[in-house]
Design a protein around this motif. Structure first.
Motif, PDB file in Angstrom:
ATOM      1  N   VAL A 145       0.836  -1.194   0.000  1.00 17.46           N
ATOM      2  CA  VAL A 145       0.000   0.000   0.000  1.00 17.46           C
ATOM      3  C   VAL A 145       0.876   1.251   0.000  1.00 17.46           C
ATOM      4  CG1 VAL A 145      -1.894   1.168   1.174  1.00 17.46           C
ATOM      5  CG2 VAL A 145      -1.665  -1.296   1.387  1.00 17.46           C
ATOM      6  N   ASP A 146       0.599   2.149  -0.965  1.00 22.02           N
ATOM      7  CA  ASP A 146       1.270   3.445  -1.011  1.00 22.02           C
ATOM      8  C   ASP A 146       0.370   4.447  -0.296  1.00 22.02           C
ATOM      9  OD1 ASP A 146       3.314   2.365  -2.599  1.00 22.02           O
ATOM     10  OD2 ASP A 146       2.222   2.809  -4.445  1.00 22.02           O
ATOM     11  N   LEU A 147       0.953   5.164   0.669  1.00 16.79           N
ATOM     12  CA  LEU A 147       0.190   6.104   1.490  1.00 16.79           C
ATOM     13  C   LEU A 147       0.816   7.488   1.455  1.00 16.79           C
ATOM     14  CD1 LEU A 147      -0.049   3.901   4.707  1.00 16.79           C
ATOM     15  CD2 LEU A 147      -1.825   4.193   2.991  1.00 16.79           C
ATOM     16  N   GLU A 148      -0.014   8.489   1.748  1.00 18.71           N
ATOM     17  CA  GLU A 148       0.488   9.840   1.936  1.00 18.71           C
ATOM     18  C   GLU A 148      -0.042  10.356   3.262  1.00 18.71           C
ATOM     19  OE1 GLU A 148       0.423  14.323  -0.025  1.00 18.71           O
ATOM     20  OE2 GLU A 148      -0.428  12.661  -1.154  1.00 18.71           O
ATOM     21  N   ASP A 149       0.884  10.793   4.119  1.00 23.04           N
ATOM     22  CA  ASP A 149       0.510  11.396   5.397  1.00 23.04           C
ATOM     23  C   ASP A 149      -0.092  12.758   5.080  1.00 23.04           C
ATOM     24  OD1 ASP A 149       0.539  12.893   7.815  1.00 23.04           O
ATOM     25  OD2 ASP A 149       2.116  11.596   8.619  1.00 23.04           O
ATOM     26  N   LEU A 150      -1.356  12.970   5.424  1.00 31.67           N
ATOM     27  CA  LEU A 150      -2.043  14.204   5.056  1.00 31.67           C
ATOM     28  C   LEU A 150      -1.499  15.430   5.785  1.00 31.67           C
ATOM     29  CD1 LEU A 150      -5.734  12.973   4.684  1.00 31.67           C
ATOM     30  CD2 LEU A 150      -4.024  13.398   2.909  1.00 31.67           C
ATOM     31  N   GLU A 151      -0.889  15.222   6.944  1.00 32.90           N
ATOM     32  CA  GLU A 151      -0.349  16.363   7.696  1.00 32.90           C
ATOM     33  C   GLU A 151       0.999  16.810   7.137  1.00 32.90           C
ATOM     34  OE1 GLU A 151       1.273  17.061  12.175  1.00 32.90           O
ATOM     35  OE2 GLU A 151      -0.685  16.086  11.984  1.00 32.90           O
TER      36      GLU A 151
END
Length: 158
Positions: free
Chosen positions: A92-98
């Motif tokens: 899973v590729d994720l992006e930390d929204l903060e």
């Protein structure tokens, strides 16, 4: 006995370790014990005591690995058809929204988890939050540092 999920690669690694323990480590420690016995008095023989301790560790690890492999449900991520959903063994590729930081994790069994290799246990907070979600979803993760929000960018089965 219940089954324990493990990726195909994780099972191969356990089998390799088991093979090494049985074919190399076990014979080496048996040889070390016989050499220490040949030195005579065993009551004050540190080499003998160390070899017996090593033998106990090896035999315990062999039993542990055989138990894990017998209870393993081996999952090959390349043959999964989860229709884009996050499941065990998916990457899973994720992006930390903060922070905007991007990370990639593979969800694996407890024995395979290694954060340095970006492999997280299926029982970890982040994996529990991701399971069942799709690319584009935003998930909240109750991490030790507090609640974090991640957007799922892509789900792969590699």
């Amino acid at each position: 006995m219940s089954t324990v999920p493990i990726t195909k690669r994780g099972a191969e690694q356990l089998k390799e370790e088991l093979h090494r323990l049985k074919t190399k480590d076990r014979p080496a420690v048996i040889n070390a014990i016989s050499e220490a016995r040949a030195q005579g008095d065993l009551s004050e023989n540190a080499e003998y005591d160390a070899a017996k301790e090593r033998q106990a560790f090896i035999e315990g690890r062999i039993a542990e690995l055989e138990g894990k492999l017998s209870a393993a449900q081996i999952i090959d991520p390349t043959v999964l058809d989860a229709e884009g959903r996050v499941v065990f063994a998916s990457t899973v590729d994720l992006e930390d929204l903060e922070s905007g930081q991007k990370v990639t994790y593979q969800i694996v069994g407890e024995d395979e988890a290694d954060l340095k290799l970006m492999k997280v246990s299926v029982t970890s907070p982040i994996a529990r939050a991701l399971i069942g979600k799709y690319a584009g979803d935003v998930v909240e993760v109750n991490a030790p540092s507090g609640v974090r929000e991640y957007e799922i960018l892509e789900v792969r089965y590699i």
